[in-house]
Design an enzyme around this catalytic site. Structure first.
Site, mmCIF file in Angstrom:
data_model
loop_
_atom_site.group_PDB
_atom_site.id
_atom_site.type_symbol
_atom_site.label_atom_id
_atom_site.label_comp_id
_atom_site.label_asym_id
_atom_site.label_seq_id
_atom_site.Cartn_x
_atom_site.Cartn_y
_atom_site.Cartn_z
ATOM 1 N N CYS A 148 0.823 -1.206 0.000
ATOM 2 C CA CYS A 148 0.000 0.000 0.000
ATOM 3 C C CYS A 148 0.857 1.256 0.000
ATOM 4 O O CYS A 148 1.347 1.688 1.048
ATOM 5 C CB CYS A 148 -0.927 -0.010 1.214
ATOM 6 S SG CYS A 148 -1.954 1.466 1.306
ATOM 7 N N CYS A 174 -0.405 4.118 2.082
ATOM 8 C CA CYS A 174 -0.210 3.954 3.535
ATOM 9 C C CYS A 174 1.254 4.186 3.906
ATOM 10 O O CYS A 174 1.551 4.812 4.913
ATOM 11 C CB CYS A 174 -0.594 2.547 3.994
ATOM 12 S SG CYS A 174 -2.076 1.884 3.258
ATOM 13 N N ASP A 175 2.176 3.644 3.112
ATOM 14 C CA ASP A 175 3.580 3.579 3.532
ATOM 15 C C ASP A 175 4.528 4.458 2.713
ATOM 16 O O ASP A 175 5.707 4.579 3.061
ATOM 17 C CB ASP A 175 4.082 2.127 3.438
ATOM 18 C CG ASP A 175 3.283 1.203 4.350
ATOM 19 O OD1 ASP A 175 2.795 1.691 5.379
ATOM 20 O OD2 ASP A 175 3.142 0.011 4.033
#
Ligand code: FAD
Ligand code: NAP
Length: 323
Positions: A137, A140-141
């Protein structure tokens, strides 16, 4: 103490399919319960720009869209539950789901909208280095790779979007694809090829993820050329696996018909499963379109069919009592 929550329409999953079913179900007086699962709002909560959901001229954000859908569902009378279903019993007259909390959910009808989960390559190093450089992701990261070197693996819309997104953080993004053409939409490909921060490496599959002896974090990906078999390595700080998703249907294995890939089978053109009163909608039953709008559309269909199923069943029962 365990509680049993009863409803005329039990919905498992809170992505576009589940929440659309909830909006229609609530407005039809079914007082639905939505069990949200581990990803409240579903897959769109891990993306940023959404440009193709009708009704919005400007680009909207995935998490915002899902918050709005949930607010709309609650506004018309949906009960949202913070729980994850761990077992289902579809053998009775009503359908019973067991939550991770220990609570039970009993529905006169059941709408399955459990969507899909990211797929992994299953190669050495992937699991060990997950969270230490390997991710599924970018939204997300990606932030953790500010100013660093990253690779994205895959050739569909997700991979291309992840690569484009990562250029917000990194000037050195490499897309690795196992073939010599991408599967993603042309508009995204045009943006990818026009972006000077992105290189594409064609015809390579990832053989393994290699960790650093020093800090135990990802150091490189080992590649094999799919045409020549030649091996190579790309040094990288982060690797984003973006090779698609698998339907979340383990709960229903042996209980509902599914295809070889695990997608729930429905009667063509409907959300009806092989058990009357049980409906499936969204990515869990659709391996072709897999869009928020199609998930929402089939969610609507599931709610309408659930309402009709229950009305017909109750009419037949009332007629039996009168006779
Ligand atoms: P999902 O969104 O997958 O939701 C599944 C729900 O089920 C989740 O709430 C989960 O918590 C719940 N669940 C699962 N198992 C359980 C359980 N055991 N108990 C309780 N709940 C459970 N589509 C577009 O149209 N436009 C885009 O721009 C776009 N961008 C995307 C970007 C990314 C990175 C990804 C991954 C997908 C994108 N898609 C996009 C596709 C779109 O997100 C999906 O098609 C859509 O979310 C599918 O909706 P769904 O409701 O079927 O399932
Ligand atoms: P996808 O379309 O199924 O693409 C998966 C990609 O990963 C393919 O290019 C595939 O290669 C590759 N792949 C699969 N297994 C692999 C393996 N073991 N090793 C190496 N590569 C592998 O999945 P997706 O990109 O996640 O998209 C899923 C759905 O969501 C699609 O319907 C998509 O349209 C939708 N979506 C839409 C948007 C948007 O509209 N903006 C954004 C994201 C996703 P091959 O090409 O060789 O098969």
């Amino acid at each position: 103490m365990a509680t049993t929550h009863k409803t005329r329409m039990l919905i498992i999953g809170s992505g576009p399919a589940g929440l659309s079913a909830a909006i229609y179900g609530a407005r039809a007086g079914m007082a639905p319960i939505v069990v949200q699962g581990l990803q409240p709002g579903g897959q769109l909560t891990i993306t940023t720009d959404v440009e193709n959901y009708p009704g919005f001229r400007e680009v909207i954000q995935g998490p915002w869209l899902m918050q709005e859908m949930q607010a709309q569902a609650e506004h018309v009378g949906t009960r949202m539950m913070w729980d994850t279903i761990t077992a289902v019993d579809l053998s009775g007259d009503t359908f019973v789901a067991t939550g991770d909390s220990g609570d039970f959910y009993e529905g006169d009808t059941l709408v399955i909208a459990t969507g899909a989960q990211a797929r992994w390559l299953g190669v050495p190093g992937e699991q060990d280095l997950s969270g230490k450089g390997v991710s599924a992701c970018a939204t997300c990261d990606g932030f953790f790779y500010r100013g660093k070197k990253v690779v994205v693996i895959g050739g569909g819309n997700t991979a291309v979007e992840e690569a484009l997104y990562l250029t917000n953080h990194s000037d050195d993004v490499t897309l690795i694809h196992r073939r010599d053409s991408l599967r993603s939409e042309k508009i995204l490909q045009d943006r990818l090829f026009a972006n000077p921060k992105i290189k594409v490496v064609w015809n390579k599959r990832v053989e393994s993820f290699l960790g650093s002896a020093g800090n135990g974090e990802l150091r490189a990906v080992k590649l094999v050329d799919t045409l020549t078999g030649e091996e190579s390595e790309i040094e990288t700080d982060g690797a984003f696996v973006a090779i698609g998703h698998a339907p979340a249907t383990e709960l229903f294995r042996g209980k509902l018909a599914m295809d070889d890939a695990g997608y729930l089978l429905v009667q063509p053109g409907t959300p009806k499963t092989d058990i009357p009163g049980v409906f499936a909608c969204g990515d869990v039953m659709d391996h072709v379109y897999r869009q928020a709008i199609t998930a929402a559309g089939t969610g609507c269909m599931a709610a309408l069919d659930a309402e009709r199923y229950l009305a017909a069943k109750e009419f037949a029962e009332a007629a039996k009592v009168e006779a």
